[in-house]
Write a protein that holds these residues in place. Structure first.
Motif, PDB file in Angstrom:
ATOM      1  N   PRO A 395      35.972  89.242  26.913  1.00 12.28           N
ATOM      2  CA  PRO A 395      34.944  88.336  27.442  1.00 12.28           C
ATOM      3  C   PRO A 395      33.834  89.127  28.116  1.00 12.28           C
ATOM      4  O   PRO A 395      34.048  90.226  28.635  1.00 12.28           O
ATOM      5  CB  PRO A 395      35.714  87.490  28.461  1.00 12.28           C
ATOM      6  N   GLN A 401      31.200  84.661  31.063  1.00  9.95           N
ATOM      7  CA  GLN A 401      32.536  85.025  30.618  1.00  9.95           C
ATOM      8  C   GLN A 401      33.086  84.096  29.547  1.00  9.95           C
ATOM      9  O   GLN A 401      34.112  84.406  28.930  1.00  9.95           O
ATOM     10  CB  GLN A 401      33.520  85.099  31.797  1.00  9.95           C
ATOM     11  N   ASP A 402      32.402  82.985  29.285  1.00 12.94           N
ATOM     12  CA  ASP A 402      32.855  82.106  28.207  1.00 12.94           C
ATOM     13  C   ASP A 402      32.473  82.658  26.836  1.00 12.94           C
ATOM     14  O   ASP A 402      32.915  82.140  25.808  1.00 12.94           O
ATOM     15  CB  ASP A 402      32.284  80.699  28.381  1.00 12.94           C
ATOM     16  N   LYS A 403      31.652  83.712  26.818  1.00 11.30           N
ATOM     17  CA  LYS A 403      31.271  84.345  25.555  1.00 11.30           C
ATOM     18  C   LYS A 403      32.164  85.556  25.327  1.00 11.30           C
ATOM     19  O   LYS A 403      32.257  86.448  26.168  1.00 11.30           O
ATOM     20  CB  LYS A 403      29.808  84.785  25.588  1.00 11.30           C
ATOM     21  N   ALA A 404      32.840  85.595  24.176  1.00 11.28           N
ATOM     22  CA  ALA A 404      33.668  86.737  23.802  1.00 11.28           C
ATOM     23  C   ALA A 404      32.972  87.519  22.698  1.00 11.28           C
ATOM     24  O   ALA A 404      32.286  86.939  21.845  1.00 11.28           O
ATOM     25  CB  ALA A 404      35.041  86.281  23.330  1.00 11.28           C
TER      26      ALA A 404
END
Length: 446
Positions: A395, A401-404
């Protein structure tokens, strides 16, 4: 030779090979050296192949001549400068070379370190000591130091702040912006700021932060508010890339507020782990109070390190690279890696389903996300392991942090042919992930 002689036994039929060896306590008896070697050698085969590890920044290939020099100097302790004066001389030359490469007005003020992690600690300590001296001279308190950095920093900066009692102030990331910006950075600066950290090649995406813009904004802010806020450049990843492929980029000691720079010799310095370097603008930026003069084994040794005994063979290997490759050699390697990185970026986006966050333009590192809603970056990473590749999925920092993302680090030893093999395995991995989706979690065999 008797029949019981161990040399007559088949290699894997001896007792040590058919009975378990104690792993968590010292064995009672001794073991034949070849048997001990085979046991450990075989166990290490369970590790991944380091050349296929696209997660790591550290060097995984060196020329045989460099490896030979390292083997010949395994026993050199870098701290024993009186006993190994020529190794100490090579260290001095390396510091001068790095200082000159980064346009220091006073070359030679620096130190080797065990990677950039120790180098960061040394640079941070100098920033704190200098800030404290300025505060005391002005009759101001010294109990609330802070440091400004992006939430994308490597964890060693968080360690520095915790270990040395400095308040970390983080510039948050935003969707589409994964480096610090000038406005938010300046909003966090006050008279207790010991320094601002800007990164030349972030570990999350490989991007350069806008160092000159940050510098110029700090100059104006210092003039307007009477501050003396310095800038440190964390060039762990980009310090041995930018001078060769981005020569016109102004990021180093050409900027007056840049007081110190750290760089990893074991990343794009092309040396096996672990060696790093920290250099200061001039002698005034390295507080004398931090330098210890040690009378050890016959001579005075001024030293500024966190470690005492440490290997000298990485220093030897770094000097080998410097004189073997020269400017043109480093330039050829970095341009080749950059070309391969951009080729990979283009082909991965073309074959899909991927979108690049960074295409290798700054340093030869790719960061990209999966655009198919049916599977994730983690699924692709797992599928690639079937083919031997280690491509990390993780992440992004806090606030995004919602984007990996997936990340690929290209290093010396990675050819265009290897890139084509990787692309073919990416296509197979995507097919497997699509098959997993259709088959409710069942992976197809290769």
């Amino acid at each position: 030779m008797t029949q019981n002689d161990d040399t007559l036994q088949p290699a894997y039929a001896g007792r040590a090979m058919v009975a378990p060896t104690p792993k968590n306590k010292l064995p009672q008896g001794q073991m034949d050296p070849q048997t001990a070697y085979r046991l450990i050698h075989d166990e290490l085969m369970l590790d991944g192949n380091s050349r296929l590890n696209l997660a790591t920044f550290v060097t995984t290939w060196m020329e045989p001549e460099a490896e030979k020099l390292m083997a010949e100097t395994f026993d050199k302790n870098m701290i024993d400068k009186d006993e190994y004066p020529q190794t100490a001389e090579l260290e001095r030359r390396c510091i001068n070379i790095v200082s000159d490469l980064f346009h220091a007005p006073e070359p030679g003020v620096g130190s080797s370190a065990i990677g950039s992690s120790e180098a960061v600690m040394l640079a941070g300590m100098a920033l704190k000591w200098n800030w404290r001296s300025r505060q005391r001279a002005a009759g101001k308190p010294t109990d609330r130091p802070n440091m400004i950095m992006g939430s994308n920093v490597q964890v060693v900066w968080e360690k520095f702040c915790r270990y040395w009692d400095v308040e970390p102030r983080y510039v948050p990331m935003e969707d589409g912006r994964y480096v610090i910006d000038t406005e938010t950075t300046l909003s966090l600066v006050d008279e207790n700021t010991i320094g601002v950290v800007a990164i030349l090649g972030t570990t999350f995406t490989g991007q350069f932060e806008p160092i000159k813009d940050i510098h110029d904004a700090l100059v104006a802010n210092n003039a307007a508010k009477g501050f003396d806020t310095p800038l440190h450049v964390d060039a762990a990843s980009g310090g041995f890339v930018a001078p060769f492929v981005h020569p016109d980029l102004v990021w180093d000691f050409r900027l007056p507020l840049v007081k110190s720079i750290n760089v990893s010799g074991h990343k794009y310095g092309l040396v096996y782990p672990g060696v790093g370097w920290v250099v200061w603008r001039d002698q005034s930026e390295l507080p004398e109070d931090l330098v210890f003069h040690v009378n050890y084994l016959g001579g005075d040794m001024p030293t500024f390190t966190l470690n005492f005994s440490r290997p000298g063979n990485q220093i030897v290997a770094q000097y080998y690279n410097f004189i073997r490759l020269g400017f043109d050699g480093y330039k050829a390697i970095m341009e080749g890696l950059q070309s391969t990185a951009q080729y990979l970026a283009h082909e991965l986006e073309r074959q899909g389903p991927f979108r690049m966050l960074h295409d290798g333009t700054d340093i030869p590192v790719l960061a990209f996300e999966v655009t198919d809603p049916g599977f994730t970056c983690y699924d692709v990473s797992d599928a690639l392991r079937v083919f031997g590749w280690q491509v990390p999925a993780y992440p992004m920092p806090e606030n995004v942090q919602d984007k990996a993302v997936l990340r690929i680090v290209l290093r010396e030893g990675f050819s265009r042919d290897m890139a084509d093999n990787l692309l073919a395995d990416f296509a197979r991995a995507v097919e497997k992930c699509s098959g997993r989706k259709a088959a409710s979690g069942t992976m197809f065999s290769h």
